[in-house]
Design a protein around this motif. Structure first.
Motif, mmCIF file in Angstrom:
data_model
loop_
_atom_site.group_PDB
_atom_site.id
_atom_site.type_symbol
_atom_site.label_atom_id
_atom_site.label_comp_id
_atom_site.label_asym_id
_atom_site.label_seq_id
_atom_site.Cartn_x
_atom_site.Cartn_y
_atom_site.Cartn_z
ATOM 1 N N GLN A 159 0.825 -1.200 0.000
ATOM 2 C CA GLN A 159 0.000 0.000 0.000
ATOM 3 C C GLN A 159 0.866 1.259 0.000
ATOM 4 O OE1 GLN A 159 -3.499 -0.258 2.269
ATOM 5 N NE2 GLN A 159 -3.886 1.923 2.383
ATOM 6 N N LEU A 160 1.944 1.231 0.772
ATOM 7 C CA LEU A 160 2.854 2.381 0.810
ATOM 8 C C LEU A 160 3.458 2.638 -0.564
ATOM 9 C CD1 LEU A 160 4.507 4.527 2.336
ATOM 10 C CD2 LEU A 160 6.190 2.726 2.839
ATOM 11 N N ARG A 161 3.881 1.575 -1.258
ATOM 12 C CA ARG A 161 4.500 1.736 -2.575
ATOM 13 C C ARG A 161 3.526 2.319 -3.592
ATOM 14 N NH1 ARG A 161 9.654 1.693 -1.053
ATOM 15 N NH2 ARG A 161 10.138 -0.176 0.163
ATOM 16 N N VAL A 162 2.307 1.831 -3.582
ATOM 17 C CA VAL A 162 1.316 2.326 -4.545
ATOM 18 C C VAL A 162 0.923 3.766 -4.219
ATOM 19 C CG1 VAL A 162 -1.023 1.981 -5.461
ATOM 20 C CG2 VAL A 162 0.451 0.015 -5.044
ATOM 21 N N GLU A 163 0.828 4.090 -2.943
ATOM 22 C CA GLU A 163 0.551 5.477 -2.557
ATOM 23 C C GLU A 163 1.695 6.395 -2.971
ATOM 24 O OE1 GLU A 163 -0.206 5.198 1.609
ATOM 25 O OE2 GLU A 163 -2.312 4.608 1.351
ATOM 26 N N ASN A 164 2.919 5.892 -2.929
ATOM 27 C CA ASN A 164 4.061 6.684 -3.399
ATOM 28 C C ASN A 164 3.946 6.972 -4.899
ATOM 29 O OD1 ASN A 164 5.213 6.725 -0.864
ATOM 30 N ND2 ASN A 164 6.659 5.061 -1.267
ATOM 31 N N ILE A 165 3.490 5.974 -5.661
ATOM 32 C CA ILE A 165 3.288 6.176 -7.099
ATOM 33 C C ILE A 165 2.218 7.234 -7.333
ATOM 34 C CG2 ILE A 165 2.486 5.085 -9.239
ATOM 35 C CD1 ILE A 165 3.770 2.486 -8.268
ATOM 36 N N SER A 166 1.133 7.172 -6.566
ATOM 37 C CA SER A 166 0.064 8.178 -6.689
ATOM 38 C C SER A 166 0.584 9.571 -6.356
ATOM 39 C CB SER A 166 -1.103 7.815 -5.755
ATOM 40 O OG SER A 166 -1.701 6.609 -6.143
ATOM 41 N N SER A 167 1.427 9.656 -5.327
ATOM 42 C CA SER A 167 2.001 10.947 -4.943
ATOM 43 C C SER A 167 2.902 11.501 -6.042
ATOM 44 C CB SER A 167 2.790 10.792 -3.636
ATOM 45 O OG SER A 167 3.417 12.003 -3.273
ATOM 46 N N LEU A 168 3.715 10.642 -6.634
ATOM 47 C CA LEU A 168 4.582 11.062 -7.736
ATOM 48 C C LEU A 168 3.755 11.493 -8.942
ATOM 49 C CD1 LEU A 168 7.251 8.223 -7.438
ATOM 50 C CD2 LEU A 168 7.684 10.660 -7.076
ATOM 51 N N LEU A 169 2.632 10.828 -9.135
ATOM 52 C CA LEU A 169 1.741 11.167 -10.253
ATOM 53 C C LEU A 169 1.205 12.589 -10.106
ATOM 54 C CD1 LEU A 169 0.272 10.175 -12.795
ATOM 55 C CD2 LEU A 169 -1.511 9.245 -11.302
ATOM 56 N N GLN A 170 0.882 12.969 -8.879
ATOM 57 C CA GLN A 170 0.367 14.319 -8.642
ATOM 58 C C GLN A 170 1.435 15.385 -8.921
ATOM 59 O OE1 GLN A 170 -2.861 14.681 -8.112
ATOM 60 N NE2 GLN A 170 -2.945 12.418 -8.159
ATOM 61 N N GLN A 171 2.693 15.001 -8.769
ATOM 62 C CA GLN A 171 3.787 15.952 -9.006
ATOM 63 C C GLN A 171 4.034 16.200 -10.489
ATOM 64 O OE1 GLN A 171 7.380 15.023 -6.693
ATOM 65 N NE2 GLN A 171 6.119 13.807 -5.289
ATOM 66 N N LEU A 172 3.391 15.434 -11.348
ATOM 67 C CA LEU A 172 3.577 15.608 -12.788
ATOM 68 C C LEU A 172 2.893 16.868 -13.333
ATOM 69 C CD1 LEU A 172 3.155 12.010 -14.253
ATOM 70 C CD2 LEU A 172 5.229 13.388 -14.209
ATOM 71 N N ASP A 173 1.769 17.286 -12.727
ATOM 72 C CA ASP A 173 0.970 18.395 -13.274
ATOM 73 C C ASP A 173 1.780 19.677 -13.473
ATOM 74 O OD1 ASP A 173 -1.230 16.799 -13.505
ATOM 75 O OD2 ASP A 173 -2.075 17.366 -11.565
#
Length: 287
Positions: A154-168
């Motif tokens: 869960q931590l790893r997938v949440e990290n991916i989601s967090s990185l995704l938000q940094q793309l904008d």
């Protein structure tokens, strides 16, 4: 997933020791080491294990020890004589000292065996009780390991989601830089007076549409949510589905990397890939 469970169960003047251990495997592979007089029950024993233990290379070891130490043993004389004859011949032909041949032969399989040929229903019932207790401990071991693995996934997938938000913000900056770079290149090679602004805007829109990663971001966000939903479901055997979802996540991340044309976006994509590889490693070990 790994697993371990061991139980010692007293029965009359004996002690039944049952040990289960497992390593990860895509399929259920049971390897049983049991006393000779339990062989007639091996099929039933395997079914008892496979009904409750899902997936893995499972080793089950059952030992029956006599508490009084006076267990009767039988000697397979024809087999003993055959081993002795063959070993003596080889020793003579190869000029090898025979040493303590007696002890060596006695350690060979089936030379010495317990006198009992079968077990009665009472002992079989006691063995099943011991086996079920061992499976309970084995399952508890797996559950504890699974909970730790779940938190990490869960931590790893949440990290991916967090990185995704940094793309904008990086994507907005990328568009500005691309527009400036293309305009500067045209001005340098053709001159400002020869550049058709309307056509330039059309070409910019066409180019930006080809490298747009909006769809990939939306799909990756959905995959991340779906992964966590499946991870939190109260059901066994979810490893394959999680593996399929992680593969889809990888496709979207790779496509974003191919369309990036930005060092800052590429850096975020590499970090996503790193987290995803850790997810895949863990999922490969889940049931």
């Amino acid at each position: 997933m790994t697993g371990y469970g061991r139980v010692s169960h007293p029965f009359k003047d004996k002690t039944i020791n049952v040990e289960l251990r497992s390593l990860n495997s895509k399929y259920t592979d049971i390897r049983a080491k049991i006393p000779q007089n339990y062989r007639e029950k091996e099929h039933e024993l395997r079914k008892l294990i496979s009904d409750r233990v899902h997936r893995g290379k499972i080793e089950v070891n059952i030992e029956v020890a006599s508490d009084s130490g006076d267990e009767e043993y039988g000697l397979n004389e024809p087999l003993f004589r055959k081993y002795h004859r063959e070993l003596s011949r080889l020793s003579s032909e190869l000029n090898i000292p025979d040493g303590d041949m007696l002890q060596a032969i006695l350690r060979l399989p089936s030379v010495v065996a317990t006198a009992a040929d079968s077990i009665d229903e009472e002992e079989w019932s006691a063995m099943k009780t011991a086996l079920n207790d061992a499976i309970e401990k084995f399952t508890a071991f797996r559950t504890a390991e699974g909970n730790a693995m779940k938190e990490d996934l869960q931590l790893r997938v949440e990290n991916i989601s967090s990185l995704l938000q940094q793309l904008d913000p990086e994507e907005e900056e990328r568009v500005t830089k691309l527009r400036q770079r293309m305009r500067q290149s045209l001005d340098e090679h053709l001159g400002k007076d020869k550049v058709d602004d309307s056509r330039f805007e059309q070409e910019i829109l066409f180019y930006l549409e080809k490298i747009d990663i909006t769809e990939e971001k939306v799909r990756l966000e959905q995959h991340c949510k779906y992964f966590i939903e499946e991870l939190n479901k109260k059901q066994p055997l979810k490893g394959r589905k999680l593996s399929f979802i992680s593969q889809e996540m990888g496709r979207e991340i790779n496509t974003m990397g191919a369309k990036a044309y930005s060092s800052s976006i590429q850096k975020l994509v590499v970090e996503m890939k790193d987290e995803l590889e850790k997810v895949k490693e863990q999922v490969a070990n889940t049931v």
